[in-house]
Design an enzyme around this catalytic site. Structure first.
Site, PDB file in Angstrom:
ATOM      1  N   LYS A 160     -13.586   8.872  34.529  1.00 51.82           N
ATOM      2  CA  LYS A 160     -13.205  10.011  33.679  1.00 51.82           C
ATOM      3  C   LYS A 160     -14.159  10.081  32.482  1.00 51.82           C
ATOM      4  O   LYS A 160     -13.790   9.723  31.350  1.00 51.82           O
ATOM      5  CB  LYS A 160     -11.759   9.874  33.208  1.00 51.82           C
ATOM      6  CG  LYS A 160     -10.728  10.165  34.281  1.00 51.82           C
ATOM      7  CD  LYS A 160      -9.353  10.335  33.668  1.00 51.82           C
ATOM      8  CE  LYS A 160      -8.362  10.860  34.686  1.00 51.82           C
ATOM      9  NZ  LYS A 160      -7.033  11.124  34.088  1.00 51.82           N
ATOM     10  N   ARG A 164      -5.392   6.934  44.427  1.00 53.07           N
ATOM     11  CA  ARG A 164      -5.685   8.049  43.533  1.00 53.07           C
ATOM     12  C   ARG A 164      -6.248   9.238  44.303  1.00 53.07           C
ATOM     13  O   ARG A 164      -5.754  10.337  44.194  1.00 53.07           O
ATOM     14  CB  ARG A 164      -6.658   7.585  42.447  1.00 53.07           C
ATOM     15  CG  ARG A 164      -6.861   8.616  41.335  1.00 53.07           C
ATOM     16  CD  ARG A 164      -7.571   7.990  40.148  1.00 53.07           C
ATOM     17  NE  ARG A 164      -7.750   8.963  39.073  1.00 53.07           N
ATOM     18  CZ  ARG A 164      -8.800   9.757  38.954  1.00 53.07           C
ATOM     19  NH1 ARG A 164      -9.781   9.702  39.845  1.00 53.07           N
ATOM     20  NH2 ARG A 164      -8.890  10.618  37.962  1.00 53.07           N
ATOM     21  N   SER A 209       0.924   8.619  32.540  1.00 55.37           N
ATOM     22  CA  SER A 209      -0.233   8.574  31.650  1.00 55.37           C
ATOM     23  C   SER A 209       0.177   9.075  30.272  1.00 55.37           C
ATOM     24  O   SER A 209       0.800  10.135  30.150  1.00 55.37           O
ATOM     25  CB  SER A 209      -1.361   9.455  32.191  1.00 55.37           C
ATOM     26  OG  SER A 209      -1.892   8.927  33.380  1.00 55.37           O
TER      27      SER A 209
END
Length: 214
Positions: free
Chosen positions: A135, A36, A105
């Protein structure tokens, strides 16, 4: 796309730390890894990707690159993950061809999932499922969204996977799997664990014991 534990890397820039953690997670049964690294520059991201690829290959773990499909293509990674603000999935699928994984996503948006499944993506990801340290601004979605997503996948693209992400731990993972997820995408719940290998084993055992695996 392989079902099971889908590790997602924290924003670590120390190659040895990341490598050690990935090896432990793979030993515990992790089936896929997403690099990521949102905070890393392109040079560091490529260095980490090139370093992790042979480790993942040796362990039988699929390496997915977040956002940067050109990097995934250049190094021969197994696939790419795209968010809502990344490049157009239809264009990326055309560029990558059919032999690389493409995941997207979908947050809590089932209409988006339906559109993505029509593009022959390999998985649709939903979340955050629970409050997430990675997040914190992402509002948790209802578990029922996974159940509806499972029905969509079964109807439109049975070969695709349903991935759940966001705040997943060994304590709440069973509810996510029961709701319809194939894969548990985990950042802090895996890589910030004091015993990464044992935590990976626990996640993997939960997937193996879920109703869809019986």
């Amino acid at each position: 796309f392989p079902s099971g534990l889908y590790g997602v890397t924290p924003d670590w820039d120390q190659r040895q730390t990341l490598e050690h953690a990935v090896r432990l997670a793979a030993k515990g049964g992790m089936t896929a890894l997403q690099l990521r690294q949102k905070a890393a520059n392109s040079s560091l991201r490529r260095e980490l990707a090139e370093h992790l690829l042979p480790i993942c290959r040796q362990a039988g773990v699929a390496l997915i690159i977040n956002d940067d499909w050109r990097l995934a293509q250049a190094i021969g990674a197994d696939g790419v993950h795209l968010g809502r603000d990344d490049d157009d999935p239809a264009m990326v699928r055309a560029a990558l061809g059919p032999n690389m994984y493409l995941g997207v996503s979908c947050y809590g948006d089932l209409d988006r999932a339906k559109d993505m499944l029509a593009l022959n993506v390999d998985y649709v990801a939903f979340g955050a499922m629970f409050a997430s340290g990675t997040k914190p601004q992402a509002p948790p979605i209802a578990l029922g969204v996974l159940t509806q997503a499972r029905a969509l996948v079964d109807d439109i693209a049975p070969q695709a996977g349903v991935v759940a992400i966001g705040g997943i731990t060994t304590d709440n993972a069973a509810s996510v799997l029961q709701a319809g997820a194939d894969c548990l995408a985990v950042v802090g719940g895996l890589f910030l664990s004091p015993d990464i290998e044992q935590t990976a084993r626990q996640f993997s055992a939960l997937v193996a014991a879920s109703p869809k695996r019986q």
